[in-house]
Design an enzyme around this catalytic site. Structure first.
Site, PDB file in Angstrom:
ATOM      1  N   THR A  69       0.834  -1.205   0.000  1.00  0.00           N
ATOM      2  CA  THR A  69       0.000   0.000   0.000  1.00  0.00           C
ATOM      3  C   THR A  69       0.867   1.253   0.000  1.00  0.00           C
ATOM      4  OG1 THR A  69      -0.143   0.002   2.427  1.00  0.00           O
ATOM      5  CG2 THR A  69      -1.866  -1.177   1.216  1.00  0.00           C
ATOM      6  N   GLY A  70       0.322   2.333  -0.566  1.00  0.00           N
ATOM      7  CA  GLY A  70       0.954   3.641  -0.460  1.00  0.00           C
ATOM      8  C   GLY A  70       2.088   3.916  -1.419  1.00  0.00           C
ATOM      9  N   ALA A  71       2.065   3.298  -2.594  1.00  0.00           N
ATOM     10  CA  ALA A  71       3.165   3.479  -3.546  1.00  0.00           C
ATOM     11  C   ALA A  71       2.834   4.556  -4.574  1.00  0.00           C
ATOM     12  CB  ALA A  71       3.486   2.156  -4.241  1.00  0.00           C
ATOM     13  N   ILE A  92       9.321   5.081   0.144  1.00  0.00           N
ATOM     14  CA  ILE A  92       9.723   3.749   0.597  1.00  0.00           C
ATOM     15  C   ILE A  92       8.895   2.679  -0.081  1.00  0.00           C
ATOM     16  CG2 ILE A  92       9.785   2.203   2.594  1.00  0.00           C
ATOM     17  CD1 ILE A  92      10.482   4.577   4.338  1.00  0.00           C
ATOM     18  N   SER A 123       6.379   4.301  13.033  1.00  0.00           N
ATOM     19  CA  SER A 123       7.202   5.460  13.347  1.00  0.00           C
ATOM     20  C   SER A 123       7.158   5.699  14.848  1.00  0.00           C
ATOM     21  CB  SER A 123       6.671   6.705  12.622  1.00  0.00           C
ATOM     22  OG  SER A 123       7.341   7.869  13.064  1.00  0.00           O
ATOM     23  N   TYR A 163      -0.103  11.666  13.685  1.00  0.00           N
ATOM     24  CA  TYR A 163       0.665  10.659  12.955  1.00  0.00           C
ATOM     25  C   TYR A 163       1.279   9.651  13.924  1.00  0.00           C
ATOM     26  CZ  TYR A 163       4.422   8.670  10.075  1.00  0.00           C
ATOM     27  OH  TYR A 163       5.271   7.810   9.420  1.00  0.00           O
TER      28      TYR A 163
END
Length: 259
Positions: free
Chosen positions: A18-20, A26, A162, A171
């Protein structure tokens, strides 16, 4: 060792990343690295998120990623998905399964990340961070588990987390919740033989750092360099490989020692 060593090249396992949405991110490096190590890869992106961030949209990223993966013999499918919508999860898996087959590895590399602290975070922003970083990750893991048909011991879940806190409240808090969901999966999906681990890659140079941030990171990192997307991607690929099968239920700080 390539995952396909000794296997029929026509039967590559399938990963969903996910998130590409950006070639510098990354997740993009994870897609290419998994392709290089023997996976076919489905990946998601969400252009409206990139458009409202300082770096802007990267409309060529999906084509570039697919092309780079194809150089390693991988098939790919790109799925635009708003992960703030709780109803999109099944559609993502349907799209990937339709083109590539059953998903064997799930890599959660997406995020909502807008800096704000205790006093200036809006309710809307707080809720959006938890919808994308936490709720969507839970729903993706749940959907993955419901559909997993691989052999016992071959399933993989890897989430990117994170340790951000001060000045990055929604976040960091939503990523902390993601950690707990991932570690729960290591236990609750044991009957499927699925491993689940979280990686904290530390500050990684994907185009968001100012000169001041870069200088501070360099001074704080024992190895004296910035994190690179491929640093994290290499660890993801290892965890997804047969050689990584004994690592489970871990929060791995792969950050050059800055933590």
């Amino acid at each position: 060792m390539s995952l396909t060593d000794g296997r029929d090249q026509q039967h590559r396992p399938v990963a969903l990343v996910t998130g590409a949405g950006r070639s510098a991110g990354i997740a993009a490096s994870v897609v290419v690295t998994l392709a290089r190590t023997g996976w076919d890869v489905g990946f998601t992106y969400w252009t409206p998120y990139d458009e409202r961030m300082p770096w802007g949209a990267d409309p060529e990223a999906m084509t570039q990623l697919s092309g780079q993966a194809a150089e390693h013999g991988a098939r790919t499918v790109a799925v635009e998905a708003n992960l703030a919508d709780p109803h999109t999860t099944a559609d993502i898996f349907e799209a990937v399964e339709r083109e590539l087959g059953s998903v064997g590895a799930l890599v959660l590399a997406h995020c909502e990340s807008v800096k704000s602290g205790l006093l200036d975070t809006s309710i809307e922003s707080f809720d959006r961070h938890f919808a994308v970083n936490t709720r969507a990750s839970w729903l993706l893991i749940r959907e993955y588990a419901r559909r997993f048909r691989g052999s016992h011991g071959t399933g993989r879940i890897v989430s990117l987390t994170s340790d951000a806190t001060v000045g990055n409240l929604p976040y960091g808090a939503s990523k902390g919740a993601l950690d707990r969901i991932t570690l729960a999966a290591a236990q609750e999906l044991a009957h499927l033989g699925v491993t689940a681990n979280a990686i904290d890659p530390g500050p990684t140079d994907t185009g968001w750092m100012t000169a001041e941030i870069k200088d501070a990171v360099l001074r704080a990192t024992p190895l004296g360099r910035l994190g690179r997307p491929r640093d994290c991607a290499n660890l993801v690929a290892f965890l997804c490989s047969p050689d990584g099968s004994w690592i489970n239920g871990q929060l791995l700080r792969s950050d050059g020692g800055i933590s």
